[in-house]
Design a protein around this motif. Sequence first.
Motif, PDB file in Angstrom:
ATOM      1  N   GLY A  51       0.819  -1.219   0.000  1.00  0.00           N
ATOM      2  CA  GLY A  51       0.000   0.000   0.000  1.00  0.00           C
ATOM      3  C   GLY A  51       0.846   1.260   0.000  1.00  0.00           C
ATOM      4  N   VAL A  52       1.898   1.266   0.789  1.00  0.00           N
ATOM      5  CA  VAL A  52       2.790   2.432   0.841  1.00  0.00           C
ATOM      6  C   VAL A  52       3.522   2.590  -0.492  1.00  0.00           C
ATOM      7  CG1 VAL A  52       4.830   3.417   1.985  1.00  0.00           C
ATOM      8  CG2 VAL A  52       3.012   2.371   3.363  1.00  0.00           C
ATOM      9  N   PHE A  53       3.863   1.475  -1.117  1.00  0.00           N
ATOM     10  CA  PHE A  53       4.549   1.520  -2.418  1.00  0.00           C
ATOM     11  C   PHE A  53       3.729   2.291  -3.448  1.00  0.00           C
ATOM     12  CE2 PHE A  53       5.825  -0.230  -6.543  1.00  0.00           C
ATOM     13  CZ  PHE A  53       7.201  -0.036  -6.480  1.00  0.00           C
ATOM     14  N   SER A  54       2.417   2.252  -3.308  1.00  0.00           N
ATOM     15  CA  SER A  54       1.549   2.942  -4.266  1.00  0.00           C
ATOM     16  C   SER A  54       1.737   4.461  -4.234  1.00  0.00           C
ATOM     17  CB  SER A  54       0.078   2.600  -4.012  1.00  0.00           C
ATOM     18  OG  SER A  54      -0.394   3.251  -2.840  1.00  0.00           O
ATOM     19  N   PHE A  55       2.387   4.990  -3.201  1.00  0.00           N
ATOM     20  CA  PHE A  55       2.639   6.424  -3.116  1.00  0.00           C
ATOM     21  C   PHE A  55       3.732   6.882  -4.090  1.00  0.00           C
ATOM     22  CE2 PHE A  55       0.578   5.663   0.883  1.00  0.00           C
ATOM     23  CZ  PHE A  55      -0.110   6.830   1.162  1.00  0.00           C
ATOM     24  N   LEU A  56       4.635   5.987  -4.458  1.00  0.00           N
ATOM     25  CA  LEU A  56       5.813   6.379  -5.250  1.00  0.00           C
ATOM     26  C   LEU A  56       5.490   7.200  -6.497  1.00  0.00           C
ATOM     27  CD1 LEU A  56       8.302   3.402  -4.959  1.00  0.00           C
ATOM     28  CD2 LEU A  56       8.662   5.766  -4.252  1.00  0.00           C
ATOM     29  N   PRO A  57       4.602   6.751  -7.367  1.00  0.00           N
ATOM     30  CA  PRO A  57       4.372   7.559  -8.573  1.00  0.00           C
ATOM     31  C   PRO A  57       3.634   8.867  -8.304  1.00  0.00           C
ATOM     32  CG  PRO A  57       2.928   5.644  -8.562  1.00  0.00           C
ATOM     33  CD  PRO A  57       3.864   5.492  -7.397  1.00  0.00           C
ATOM     34  N   HIS A  58       2.959   8.960  -7.172  1.00  0.00           N
ATOM     35  CA  HIS A  58       2.127  10.124  -6.878  1.00  0.00           C
ATOM     36  C   HIS A  58       2.840  11.182  -6.031  1.00  0.00           C
ATOM     37  CE1 HIS A  58      -1.241   8.031  -8.631  1.00  0.00           C
ATOM     38  NE2 HIS A  58      -0.991   6.998  -7.849  1.00  0.00           N
ATOM     39  N   VAL A  59       3.869  10.769  -5.299  1.00  0.00           N
ATOM     40  CA  VAL A  59       4.590  11.704  -4.425  1.00  0.00           C
ATOM     41  C   VAL A  59       6.093  11.546  -4.686  1.00  0.00           C
ATOM     42  CG1 VAL A  59       4.738  12.608  -2.067  1.00  0.00           C
ATOM     43  CG2 VAL A  59       2.758  11.225  -2.708  1.00  0.00           C
ATOM     44  N   ALA A 100      -3.283  11.983  -7.200  1.00  0.00           N
ATOM     45  CA  ALA A 100      -1.956  12.376  -6.705  1.00  0.00           C
ATOM     46  C   ALA A 100      -2.081  13.282  -5.481  1.00  0.00           C
ATOM     47  CB  ALA A 100      -1.156  13.065  -7.804  1.00  0.00           C
ATOM     48  N   ALA A 101      -3.044  14.195  -5.508  1.00  0.00           N
ATOM     49  CA  ALA A 101      -3.233  15.098  -4.371  1.00  0.00           C
ATOM     50  C   ALA A 101      -3.660  14.318  -3.118  1.00  0.00           C
ATOM     51  CB  ALA A 101      -4.264  16.173  -4.701  1.00  0.00           C
ATOM     52  N   LEU A 102      -4.513  13.328  -3.302  1.00  0.00           N
ATOM     53  CA  LEU A 102      -4.928  12.501  -2.159  1.00  0.00           C
ATOM     54  C   LEU A 102      -3.749  11.711  -1.600  1.00  0.00           C
ATOM     55  CD1 LEU A 102      -8.351  11.233  -3.520  1.00  0.00           C
ATOM     56  CD2 LEU A 102      -7.995  12.813  -1.614  1.00  0.00           C
ATOM     57  N   HIS A 103      -2.916  11.169  -2.475  1.00  0.00           N
ATOM     58  CA  HIS A 103      -1.724  10.449  -2.021  1.00  0.00           C
ATOM     59  C   HIS A 103      -0.780  11.391  -1.264  1.00  0.00           C
ATOM     60  CE1 HIS A 103      -2.919   7.146  -4.688  1.00  0.00           C
ATOM     61  NE2 HIS A 103      -2.063   6.410  -4.005  1.00  0.00           N
ATOM     62  N   LYS A 104      -0.569  12.575  -1.808  1.00  0.00           N
ATOM     63  CA  LYS A 104       0.337  13.526  -1.163  1.00  0.00           C
ATOM     64  C   LYS A 104      -0.193  13.933   0.201  1.00  0.00           C
ATOM     65  CE  LYS A 104       3.136  17.646  -1.637  1.00  0.00           C
ATOM     66  NZ  LYS A 104       3.673  17.378  -0.332  1.00  0.00           N
ATOM     67  N   ARG A 105      -1.472  14.249   0.284  1.00  0.00           N
ATOM     68  CA  ARG A 105      -2.058  14.626   1.579  1.00  0.00           C
ATOM     69  C   ARG A 105      -1.933  13.497   2.587  1.00  0.00           C
ATOM     70  NH1 ARG A 105      -6.019  17.387  -1.055  1.00  0.00           N
ATOM     71  NH2 ARG A 105      -7.533  15.715  -0.921  1.00  0.00           N
ATOM     72  N   THR A 106      -2.184  12.270   2.132  1.00  0.00           N
ATOM     73  CA  THR A 106      -2.097  11.118   3.039  1.00  0.00           C
ATOM     74  C   THR A 106      -0.656  10.911   3.488  1.00  0.00           C
ATOM     75  OG1 THR A 106      -3.999  10.091   1.978  1.00  0.00           O
ATOM     76  CG2 THR A 106      -2.586   8.657   3.307  1.00  0.00           C
ATOM     77  N   TRP A 107       0.285  10.965   2.558  1.00  0.00           N
ATOM     78  CA  TRP A 107       1.691  10.790   2.931  1.00  0.00           C
ATOM     79  C   TRP A 107       2.136  11.880   3.907  1.00  0.00           C
ATOM     80  CZ3 TRP A 107       5.134   7.253   3.340  1.00  0.00           C
ATOM     81  CH2 TRP A 107       6.441   7.614   3.645  1.00  0.00           C
ATOM     82  N   ASP A 108       1.788  13.132   3.593  1.00  0.00           N
ATOM     83  CA  ASP A 108       2.152  14.235   4.485  1.00  0.00           C
ATOM     84  C   ASP A 108       1.514  14.049   5.860  1.00  0.00           C
ATOM     85  OD1 ASP A 108       3.605  15.347   2.409  1.00  0.00           O
ATOM     86  OD2 ASP A 108       2.104  16.906   1.951  1.00  0.00           O
ATOM     87  N   GLY A 109       0.279  13.567   5.878  1.00  0.00           N
ATOM     88  CA  GLY A 109      -0.398  13.322   7.153  1.00  0.00           C
ATOM     89  C   GLY A 109       0.281  12.222   7.952  1.00  0.00           C
ATOM     90  N   LEU A 110       0.672  11.145   7.276  1.00  0.00           N
ATOM     91  CA  LEU A 110       1.396  10.068   7.963  1.00  0.00           C
ATOM     92  C   LEU A 110       2.715  10.572   8.534  1.00  0.00           C
ATOM     93  CD1 LEU A 110       0.982   6.954   5.638  1.00  0.00           C
ATOM     94  CD2 LEU A 110       0.397   7.078   8.062  1.00  0.00           C
TER      95      LEU A 110
END
Length: 158
Positions: A16-24, A116-126
Amino acid sequence: MNLLDIAKSCEDIARGVFSFLPHVPTASVDISAVVAELYAIGASLRSLDGSHKTPSRRQNFTHIATDLELVVRASLRQTLRDIYDSLSRMNQAIHITNLHNAAATAAGTPIADTIAALHKRTWDGLWHYFYTQAGYSLHLRLKYYKQMLEEMSAIAQG
């Protein structure tokens, strides 16, 4: 406590975390490090499970049982739950966003949000959540778990 189940959870969350790579892409180093630590923790848990099931090593396992219980049940599982909850909320938001964007496109109105914005917000939140909670990053927290589990595995293996 089923160590294999927790190892599988680590691996599922790593995917699941790997899915952030292309978006962030700006956080690609940190994301990759978190994924690597999650897989390494899973491997350590699998090793510990094997030691526990090996009769000749079972005696050594008793030396780490209390520490293992504390690290895995009390701390690691909560960390995994926090990450999983964030991923679940993000996936729900992605689903809703896709529905809204499809309707907006059909109606000719602007798209509300991007994946991408949802991924970035989630990553930043984590990142913010774990840094605020402990004063260091999620990657470092996972690295500490990995180191503790590797040491326990070495003790269990004799």
